[in-house]
Every structure is written in C-alpha cells, then in structure tokens.
Design a protein around this motif. Structure first.
Motif, PDB file in Angstrom:
ATOM      1  N   CYS A  18       0.864  -1.183   0.000  1.00 21.08           N
ATOM      2  CA  CYS A  18       0.000   0.000   0.000  1.00 21.08           C
ATOM      3  C   CYS A  18       0.902   1.234   0.000  1.00 21.08           C
ATOM      4  O   CYS A  18       1.575   1.518   0.986  1.00 21.08           O
ATOM      5  CB  CYS A  18      -0.902  -0.013   1.231  1.00 21.08           C
ATOM      6  SG  CYS A  18      -1.864   1.504   1.411  1.00 21.08           S
ATOM      7  N   GLY A  27       0.248   5.905   1.291  1.00 13.99           N
ATOM      8  CA  GLY A  27      -0.201   4.616   1.792  1.00 13.99           C
ATOM      9  C   GLY A  27       0.396   4.296   3.145  1.00 13.99           C
ATOM     10  O   GLY A  27       1.302   4.980   3.627  1.00 13.99           O
ATOM     11  N   ARG A  58      -7.863  -1.019  -3.161  1.00 12.76           N
ATOM     12  CA  ARG A  58      -8.042  -0.254  -1.925  1.00 12.76           C
ATOM     13  C   ARG A  58      -7.487  -1.073  -0.771  1.00 12.76           C
ATOM     14  O   ARG A  58      -7.827  -2.238  -0.601  1.00 12.76           O
ATOM     15  CB  ARG A  58      -9.511   0.060  -1.681  1.00 12.76           C
ATOM     16  CG  ARG A  58      -9.754   0.893  -0.414  1.00 12.76           C
ATOM     17  CD  ARG A  58     -11.215   1.242  -0.221  1.00 12.76           C
ATOM     18  NE  ARG A  58     -11.725   2.009  -1.332  1.00 12.76           N
ATOM     19  CZ  ARG A  58     -11.667   3.342  -1.430  1.00 12.76           C
ATOM     20  NH1 ARG A  58     -11.100   4.036  -0.482  1.00 12.76           N
ATOM     21  NH2 ARG A  58     -12.177   3.953  -2.470  1.00 12.76           N
ATOM     22  N   CYS A  59      -6.647  -0.455   0.038  1.00 11.45           N
ATOM     23  CA  CYS A  59      -6.030  -1.135   1.177  1.00 11.45           C
ATOM     24  C   CYS A  59      -7.081  -1.425   2.254  1.00 11.45           C
ATOM     25  O   CYS A  59      -7.796  -0.509   2.667  1.00 11.45           O
ATOM     26  CB  CYS A  59      -4.922  -0.258   1.762  1.00 11.45           C
ATOM     27  SG  CYS A  59      -4.146  -0.965   3.230  1.00 11.45           S
ATOM     28  N   ARG A  64      -6.832   3.510   1.699  1.00  9.46           N
ATOM     29  CA  ARG A  64      -6.298   4.322   0.607  1.00  9.46           C
ATOM     30  C   ARG A  64      -6.128   3.487  -0.655  1.00  9.46           C
ATOM     31  O   ARG A  64      -5.970   2.281  -0.601  1.00  9.46           O
ATOM     32  CB  ARG A  64      -4.974   4.948   1.031  1.00  9.46           C
ATOM     33  CG  ARG A  64      -5.192   5.947   2.155  1.00  9.46           C
ATOM     34  CD  ARG A  64      -3.926   6.696   2.490  1.00  9.46           C
ATOM     35  NE  ARG A  64      -4.195   7.639   3.559  1.00  9.46           N
ATOM     36  CZ  ARG A  64      -3.845   7.454   4.826  1.00  9.46           C
ATOM     37  NH1 ARG A  64      -3.219   6.355   5.182  1.00  9.46           N
ATOM     38  NH2 ARG A  64      -4.120   8.358   5.723  1.00  9.46           N
ATOM     39  N   ASN A  65      -6.146   4.167  -1.794  1.00 15.64           N
ATOM     40  CA  ASN A  65      -6.015   3.516  -3.095  1.00 15.64           C
ATOM     41  C   ASN A  65      -4.567   3.498  -3.560  1.00 15.64           C
ATOM     42  O   ASN A  65      -3.839   4.468  -3.356  1.00 15.64           O
ATOM     43  CB  ASN A  65      -6.854   4.243  -4.148  1.00 15.64           C
ATOM     44  CG  ASN A  65      -8.328   4.141  -3.874  1.00 15.64           C
ATOM     45  OD1 ASN A  65      -8.788   3.126  -3.374  1.00 15.64           O
ATOM     46  ND2 ASN A  65      -9.067   5.177  -4.197  1.00 15.64           N
ATOM     47  N   THR A  66      -4.179   2.411  -4.221  1.00 13.31           N
ATOM     48  CA  THR A  66      -2.860   2.283  -4.842  1.00 13.31           C
ATOM     49  C   THR A  66      -3.038   1.739  -6.245  1.00 13.31           C
ATOM     50  O   THR A  66      -3.772   0.776  -6.451  1.00 13.31           O
ATOM     51  CB  THR A  66      -1.960   1.327  -4.028  1.00 13.31           C
ATOM     52  OG1 THR A  66      -1.756   1.870  -2.722  1.00 13.31           O
ATOM     53  CG2 THR A  66      -0.607   1.125  -4.705  1.00 13.31           C
TER      54      THR A  66
END
Length: 91
Positions: A18, A27, A58-59, A64-66
C-alpha cells in the motif's frame, strides 16, 4: 514457436504494498495480497477521449487507493475491470 496455453486466472493473486501511488495519497506501507476481485479501474482526465486509466486496489487496513502496473495483471482481469468501469461511468 510454441502455442501459448490460456492462463488460468481463477486463483490469481499478487503481493503489493500500500503506497497510495497515483492517487495523491500516502499509503500505510502494509503488504497486501491482492486478488482479481480487488482490482478496479480509476481514471484521470476530463473528457472520455483523453482519460488515462489505472488498475487500482483499496487497502483494507487504511482505505487508501494504490495503482498497480497493468504488466502485473492478466488481460482477462484487466478486461473485466474495464468493463465494470464502463458500465458504471460510460453507459
């Protein structure tokens, strides 16, 4: 030259960290086991003709997005994610 067999992506998974990469977020650094069901498409741009598309997860820890490079994702999984994106945002 050999004929390539179709890749079985039923149990596809990849370990990713992340990072928040590509989403303006930082992240948490957690290592995540990402499966085909975790991948979805995000985009950047104002018009349909000039958008850039990204494969994202999404973690589950921080939310949060990666973004993940498409080179790590089999074509059928990328196609499924893009089809879902089109149904949601382009129809």
């Amino acid at each position: 030259m050999e004929k390539l067999e179709k890749v079985n992506t039923k149990g596809w998974e990849t370990k990713q960290r992340c990072t928040g990469k590509g989403n303006g977020e930082r992240g948490c650094g957690e290592q995540i086991l990402v499966t085909k069901d975790d991948i979805y498409v995000t985009s950047r741009g104002y018009y349909k003709s000039c958008k850039e598309y990204y494969y994202t997860f999404r973690c589950p820890k921080c939310g949060r997005n990666t973004n993940i490079s498409g080179k790590y994702i089999p074509e059928d999984i990328k196609n499924r994610a893009m089809e879902e994106y089109r149904k949601m945002y382009m129809d």
